[in-house]
Design a protein around this motif. Structure first.
Motif, mmCIF file in Angstrom:
data_model
loop_
_atom_site.group_PDB
_atom_site.id
_atom_site.type_symbol
_atom_site.label_atom_id
_atom_site.label_comp_id
_atom_site.label_asym_id
_atom_site.label_seq_id
_atom_site.Cartn_x
_atom_site.Cartn_y
_atom_site.Cartn_z
ATOM 1 N N GLY A 111 -4.816 69.552 19.589
ATOM 2 C CA GLY A 111 -3.734 69.705 20.386
ATOM 3 C C GLY A 111 -3.735 70.248 21.766
ATOM 4 O O GLY A 111 -3.123 70.061 22.586
ATOM 5 N N GLU A 112 -4.634 71.252 21.663
ATOM 6 C CA GLU A 112 -4.745 72.184 23.004
ATOM 7 C C GLU A 112 -5.635 71.173 23.845
ATOM 8 O O GLU A 112 -5.274 71.124 25.168
ATOM 9 N N ASP A 161 -1.045 68.372 48.180
ATOM 10 C CA ASP A 161 0.307 68.422 47.327
ATOM 11 C C ASP A 161 0.745 69.641 46.853
ATOM 12 O O ASP A 161 -0.184 70.329 46.269
ATOM 13 N N ALA A 162 2.000 70.183 46.976
ATOM 14 C CA ALA A 162 2.511 71.281 46.744
ATOM 15 C C ALA A 162 2.536 71.650 45.149
ATOM 16 O O ALA A 162 2.557 72.850 44.884
ATOM 17 N N ARG A 163 2.354 70.668 44.220
ATOM 18 C CA ARG A 163 2.559 70.884 43.122
ATOM 19 C C ARG A 163 1.123 71.404 42.424
ATOM 20 O O ARG A 163 0.918 71.734 41.352
ATOM 21 N N THR A 164 0.065 71.152 43.285
ATOM 22 C CA THR A 164 -1.409 71.203 42.896
ATOM 23 C C THR A 164 -1.399 72.867 42.365
ATOM 24 O O THR A 164 -1.830 73.318 41.166
ATOM 25 N N ASP A 165 -0.914 73.742 43.108
ATOM 26 C CA ASP A 165 -1.400 75.348 42.584
ATOM 27 C C ASP A 165 -0.507 75.539 41.337
ATOM 28 O O ASP A 165 -1.316 76.146 40.521
ATOM 29 N N GLY A 166 0.577 74.907 40.925
ATOM 30 C CA GLY A 166 1.426 75.199 39.726
ATOM 31 C C GLY A 166 0.412 74.600 38.531
ATOM 32 O O GLY A 166 0.506 75.037 37.590
ATOM 33 N N LEU A 167 0.133 73.433 38.701
ATOM 34 C CA LEU A 167 -0.585 72.735 37.817
ATOM 35 C C LEU A 167 -2.083 73.432 37.712
ATOM 36 O O LEU A 167 -2.333 73.477 36.327
ATOM 37 N N ARG A 175 -4.162 78.719 32.543
ATOM 38 C CA ARG A 175 -3.831 79.446 31.318
ATOM 39 C C ARG A 175 -4.047 78.611 30.054
ATOM 40 O O ARG A 175 -4.697 79.364 29.133
ATOM 41 N N ASP A 176 -3.983 77.290 29.863
ATOM 42 C CA ASP A 176 -4.487 76.537 28.839
ATOM 43 C C ASP A 176 -5.802 76.665 28.584
ATOM 44 O O ASP A 176 -6.283 77.127 27.278
#
Length: 181
Positions: free
Chosen positions: A72-73, A91-97, A103-104
């Motif tokens: 699952g992880e 892409d601006a979403r890269t840092d958040g992902l 974290r995961d």
């Protein structure tokens, strides 16, 4: 190195890649680190699923339950890796992902190294762990290099799908001019 040492080495390498991402000086450098994260975590997950988790299912008293939790992880990590793999440089979403991935992965590594691996080490002979370490090291050369969250994660279906995914990934890597492994 035995199997668990190989996996632990992979964990340290990925931790270094996260540090490299945050110290990168440009979008181009960050994108290169993301591609390395995608490749290394995809290979690591595929080999755990193919070689280590089936062994753990057999030797641990609660192996099915524990391995299902780890799978699952892996699914969460693969889903994030797939999203990262689809992004373009800058892409601006890269840092958040990347933060979500970190974290995961950090939690997964902690659970594996503090709980799972010591239990597997206690249940499997050193000779078998050494042999499995050699197999994992060799298998890295032909493991999938991209995430496949919808692919099977249990043998025997994984045993059939893995080599096809790996061949396809390596062709895509060549066309995208990604580094070879």
């Amino acid at each position: 190195m035995d199997a668990l040492e190989v996996l632990t080495h992979d964990h340290r390498m990925v931790e270094q890649l996260f540090r490299d991402y945050h110290s990168a000086a440009s979008d181009t450098q960050r994108r290169a680190v993301v591609e390395l994260l995608v490749r290394e975590l995809s290979k690591h997950a595929a080999l755990e699923e193919l070689l280590v988790y089936p062994l753990a299912r057999k030797v641990l008293p609660d192996g099915d339950e524990e391995v299902d939790e780890h799978l699952g992880e892996h699914m969460a990590v693969k889903t994030t890796l797939l999203a990262l793999d689809k992004l373009s440089e800058g892409d601006a979403r890269t840092d958040g992902l990347v933060a979500e991935l970190r974290r995961d992965v950090t939690e997964h590594v902690r659970e594996e190294e503090e709980e799972f691996m010591p239990r597997v080490r206690a249940a499997v002979s050193q000779e078998d762990l050494d042999e499995l370490g050699q197999i994992i090291t060799q298998a890295k050369q032909s493991a999938p290099t991209r995430p496949h969250p919808h692919a099977p994660d249990h043998p025997p279906a994984l045993t059939l799908a893995g080599p096809l995914a790996a061949a396809y990934d390596r062709l895509r890597d060549r066309l995208d001019r990604r580094p070879r492994t």
